[in-house]
Design a protein around this motif. Structure first.
Motif, PDB file in Angstrom:
ATOM      1  N   GLY A 117     -24.261 -28.803 -24.068  1.00 29.46           N
ATOM      2  CA  GLY A 117     -24.590 -30.267 -24.654  1.00 29.46           C
ATOM      3  C   GLY A 117     -25.289 -30.095 -25.956  1.00 29.46           C
ATOM      4  O   GLY A 117     -25.805 -29.053 -26.179  1.00 29.46           O
ATOM      5  N   ASP A 118     -25.580 -31.073 -26.685  1.00 32.44           N
ATOM      6  CA  ASP A 118     -26.150 -31.054 -27.951  1.00 32.44           C
ATOM      7  C   ASP A 118     -27.659 -30.757 -27.902  1.00 32.44           C
ATOM      8  O   ASP A 118     -28.433 -30.146 -28.744  1.00 32.44           O
ATOM      9  CB  ASP A 118     -26.075 -32.399 -28.679  1.00 32.44           C
ATOM     10  CG  ASP A 118     -24.693 -32.491 -29.173  1.00 32.44           C
ATOM     11  OD1 ASP A 118     -23.874 -31.371 -29.116  1.00 32.44           O
ATOM     12  OD2 ASP A 118     -23.940 -33.663 -29.410  1.00 32.44           O
TER      13      ASP A 118
ATOM     14  N   PHE B  24     -31.536 -24.157 -28.022  1.00 29.43           N
ATOM     15  CA  PHE B  24     -32.156 -23.178 -27.222  1.00 29.43           C
ATOM     16  C   PHE B  24     -30.908 -22.086 -26.872  1.00 29.43           C
ATOM     17  O   PHE B  24     -31.323 -20.835 -26.883  1.00 29.43           O
ATOM     18  CB  PHE B  24     -32.420 -23.841 -25.742  1.00 29.43           C
ATOM     19  CG  PHE B  24     -33.540 -24.620 -26.007  1.00 29.43           C
ATOM     20  CD1 PHE B  24     -34.901 -24.234 -26.093  1.00 29.43           C
ATOM     21  CD2 PHE B  24     -33.258 -26.039 -25.783  1.00 29.43           C
ATOM     22  CE1 PHE B  24     -35.843 -25.351 -26.422  1.00 29.43           C
ATOM     23  CE2 PHE B  24     -34.325 -27.146 -26.076  1.00 29.43           C
ATOM     24  CZ  PHE B  24     -35.557 -26.697 -26.141  1.00 29.43           C
ATOM     25  N   LYS B  25     -29.872 -22.481 -26.807  1.00 29.14           N
ATOM     26  CA  LYS B  25     -28.457 -21.612 -26.435  1.00 29.14           C
ATOM     27  C   LYS B  25     -28.327 -20.668 -27.675  1.00 29.14           C
ATOM     28  O   LYS B  25     -28.287 -19.452 -27.354  1.00 29.14           O
ATOM     29  CB  LYS B  25     -27.076 -22.296 -26.114  1.00 29.14           C
ATOM     30  CG  LYS B  25     -26.236 -21.478 -25.935  1.00 29.14           C
ATOM     31  CD  LYS B  25     -24.991 -22.261 -25.506  1.00 29.14           C
ATOM     32  CE  LYS B  25     -23.745 -21.315 -25.095  1.00 29.14           C
ATOM     33  NZ  LYS B  25     -22.644 -22.083 -24.621  1.00 29.14           N
ATOM     34  N   ASP B  26     -28.372 -21.378 -28.797  1.00 29.37           N
ATOM     35  CA  ASP B  26     -28.128 -20.318 -30.130  1.00 29.37           C
ATOM     36  C   ASP B  26     -29.159 -19.086 -30.257  1.00 29.37           C
ATOM     37  O   ASP B  26     -28.961 -18.270 -30.383  1.00 29.37           O
ATOM     38  CB  ASP B  26     -27.925 -21.370 -31.247  1.00 29.37           C
ATOM     39  CG  ASP B  26     -26.741 -21.939 -31.354  1.00 29.37           C
ATOM     40  OD1 ASP B  26     -25.659 -21.859 -30.424  1.00 29.37           O
ATOM     41  OD2 ASP B  26     -26.554 -23.040 -32.275  1.00 29.37           O
ATOM     42  N   GLN B  27     -30.394 -19.708 -30.024  1.00 29.63           N
ATOM     43  CA  GLN B  27     -31.495 -18.824 -30.277  1.00 29.63           C
ATOM     44  C   GLN B  27     -31.561 -17.834 -29.053  1.00 29.63           C
ATOM     45  O   GLN B  27     -31.770 -16.589 -29.529  1.00 29.63           O
ATOM     46  CB  GLN B  27     -32.859 -19.442 -30.164  1.00 29.63           C
ATOM     47  CG  GLN B  27     -33.269 -20.446 -31.479  1.00 29.63           C
ATOM     48  CD  GLN B  27     -34.491 -21.231 -31.500  1.00 29.63           C
ATOM     49  OE1 GLN B  27     -35.206 -21.084 -30.562  1.00 29.63           O
ATOM     50  NE2 GLN B  27     -34.859 -21.933 -32.424  1.00 29.63           N
TER      51      GLN B  27
END
Length: 142
Positions: A103-104, A109-112
């Motif tokens: 989800g957006d 958080f996921k990318d970091q």
């Protein structure tokens, strides 16, 4: 044991410099980013924090020793080998913890988290290369 510029021009010191820069990036992603955990459990989170902050300090101390002419070859191999396992484990746990974010709302958080884990695994690979080069240098000197 004197400070010499030539101590900074060997392969081991250059690899330590790469490890230090990667370690700094990992510490900055962890401390300045929004991703504040390494794993889904307490032990894994402590391993990640201890690895990134602890090895950043250890690398600085080793580099100062190298500049001053320290020749602790076996100790360097042990630190490098442990660094390889610690960074590989921490990075794998971070990637495992963040891979399921969807989800957006959680994209940042996921990318970091994935970047932090990936950088840790890359740093582990540099530690492995440093270990192999140090072992070859030790065998060559004997």
């Amino acid at each position: 044991m004197a400070i010499k510029a030539e101590n900074c021009l060997n392969v081991g010191f250059i690899l330590k410099l790469v490890e230090l820069v990667l370690g700094f990036i990992i510490v900055m992603i962890y401390t300045c980013g929004d991703s504040k955990f390494w794993a889904d459990n307490f032990e894994g989170n402590n391993l990640g924090i201890a690895t990134c902050v602890g090895y950043f300090t250890i690398i600085l101390i080793i580099m100062i020793g190298m500049i001053c002419g320290d020749k602790a070859k076996v100790q360097l191999i042990l630190f490098n080998l442990c660094g390889f396992f610690f960074f590989l484990s921490s990075g794998s746990m971070a990637i495992d913890a963040y891979k399921e974010y969807k989800g957006d709302l959680f994209k940042k958080f996921k990318d970091q988290g994935l970047a932090m884990g990936s950088m840790a695994i890359i740093n582990g690979a540099v530690f492995l290369a440093d270990t192999l080069i140090s072992v070859l240098a030790l065998r060559k000197s004997d």
